[in-house]
Scaffold this active site. Structure first.
Site, short mmCIF file in Angstrom:
data_model
loop_
_atom_site.label_atom_id
_atom_site.label_comp_id
_atom_site.label_asym_id
_atom_site.label_seq_id
_atom_site.Cartn_x
_atom_site.Cartn_y
_atom_site.Cartn_z
N THR A 216 0.92 -1.47 0.03
CA THR A 216 0.04 -0.09 -0.01
C THR A 216 0.80 1.20 0.22
O THR A 216 1.88 1.20 0.42
CB THR A 216 -0.83 -0.12 1.40
OG1 THR A 216 -1.53 1.24 1.40
CG2 THR A 216 -0.22 -0.22 2.58
N TYR B 113 -2.15 0.89 9.83
CA TYR B 113 -2.28 -0.11 8.48
C TYR B 113 -1.06 0.04 7.86
O TYR B 113 -0.43 -1.11 7.32
CB TYR B 113 -3.55 0.54 7.91
CG TYR B 113 -3.70 -0.08 6.44
CD1 TYR B 113 -3.66 -1.44 6.06
CD2 TYR B 113 -3.61 0.91 5.26
CE1 TYR B 113 -3.90 -1.73 4.64
CE2 TYR B 113 -3.55 0.35 4.10
CZ TYR B 113 -3.83 -0.92 3.82
OH TYR B 113 -3.98 -1.29 2.64
N ASN C 5 -5.36 4.40 -4.35
CA ASN C 5 -6.87 4.30 -4.15
C ASN C 5 -7.29 3.54 -5.53
O ASN C 5 -7.26 3.92 -6.51
CB ASN C 5 -7.36 5.47 -3.86
CG ASN C 5 -7.33 5.94 -2.51
OD1 ASN C 5 -6.23 5.94 -2.06
ND2 ASN C 5 -8.37 6.34 -1.94
#
Length: 324
Positions: free
Chosen positions: A115, A139, A168
């Site tokens: 991510t 996260y 995203n």
């Protein structure tokens, strides 16, 4: 090739699993269904309901797996700040268990769903893979820890590994038979699908968290990538994996859109009013995250096909209406 897709009943995992099946691979999906839906598992894949911590029950030496695509884990930055223990257990401890199972089974190829949250608040935009990794939420920290563990595994045990750092993800994949695979989380935490729920009258209003960020309209800026483009990058990453190497690639469109720009795109695509309420900032939200995908384009030969925000929203809206 025989591949294991962990989290393959989830949004991105199910799309990648479908592409793998269509490409002729033997696919096994492992998912505990704690937040996913078994209906997302593609036809042609074998489904095993199990926790990622129990991956060794599937990844046995006798099973003959060639590679693993690892999507299983929790993804909510907000939840990771209020319940960090859940994310450390699912994302980091679960991934370490997977790496141990791969090592014991002799499986030497891995593509990991990482991510952009590993970078935190960047000092330069767009973000390259050389940017400092300093997560501002749990996260991102859990995913960075896994990236570091994978790098060690590659060095020590000749693992061929690629981490893909998403920005995203949105939109839906239209399949040749006319069916679609799209975003369906429970609970839903992502901006575009929540905005579509408001447009459809299933929510009263959309909460935008903070309008005092150092951005042109005060709301957070994010880079949106179409799920179909993202999924194609995974197959290219598997082909590029090399023994003893851990490669990292950012995947995004290279263009940032603020929360309010997303709101306007949803209003335009759906033709519906979208009541907005400005809520307090959420802990752990960076002001701006925009990708440079130059390395992925140069080394993987990857080029995103759907980069217009309205096209991405339109696909998501078509998928959402198909389930009404």
């Amino acid at each position: 090739m025989k591949v294991l897709v962990t989290g393959g009943a989830g949004y991105v995992g199910s799309v990648v699993a479908r592409l793998l099946v269509d490409a002729g691979h033997e696919v096994v999906v492992l998912d505990d269904l704690s937040r996913n839906d078994a209906t997302q598992v593609p036809a042609g894949a074998v489904f095993v309901q199990a926790r990622i911590q129990d991956a060794a029950s599937v990844l046995t030496p006798e099973a003959g797996f060639d590679a693993v695509f690892h999507f299983a884990g929790l993804i909510s930055a907000g939840e990771s700040m209020s319940h960090p223990e859940l994310h450390w257990e699912a994302n980091t401890i679960g991934s370490l268990a997977l790496l141990a199972a791969m090592r014991a089974a002799g499986v030497k190829r891995l593509v990991f769903s990482s991510t952009a949250a590993t970078y935190g608040n960047p000092s330069e935009i767009p973000l390259t893979e050389n940017a400092i990794t300093k997560p501002v939420n749990t996260y991102g920290a859990t995913k960075l820890a896994v990236d570091m563990a994978i790098a060690s595994e590659a060095h020590a045990h000749e693992l061929a590994a690629v981490s893909l750092r998403y920005f995203n993800v949105a939109g839906a994949l239209v399949l040749p038979d006319g069916t679609m695979i799209g975003e369906r989380h429970d609970p839903e935490t992502h901006l575009i699908p929540i905005a579509l729920e408001v447009a459809a009258g299933r929510r009263e209003k959309l909460a935008v968290f903070g309008d005092d960020y150092p951005t042109p309209d005060g709301t957070c800026i994010r880079d949106y990538i179409h799920v179909g483009d993202l999924a194609q990058a995974h197959l290219l990453a598997l082909a590029a994996a090399r023994p003893g190497e851990h490669r990292v690639y950012n995947l995004g469109n290279g263009t940032g859109f603020s929360c309010m720009q997303v709101v306007e795109a949803v209003r335009e695509v759906t033709g519906h009013a979208l009541p907005v309420e400005i809520a307090p900032r959420r802990p752990g939200d960076p002001a701006e995250l925009v990708a440079s995908s130059a390395k992925a384009q140069a080394e993987l030969g990857w080029t995103p096909a759907k980069t217009d925000l309205r096209d991405i929203v339109a696909d998501a809206w078509t998928f959402y209406r198909s389930g009404l």
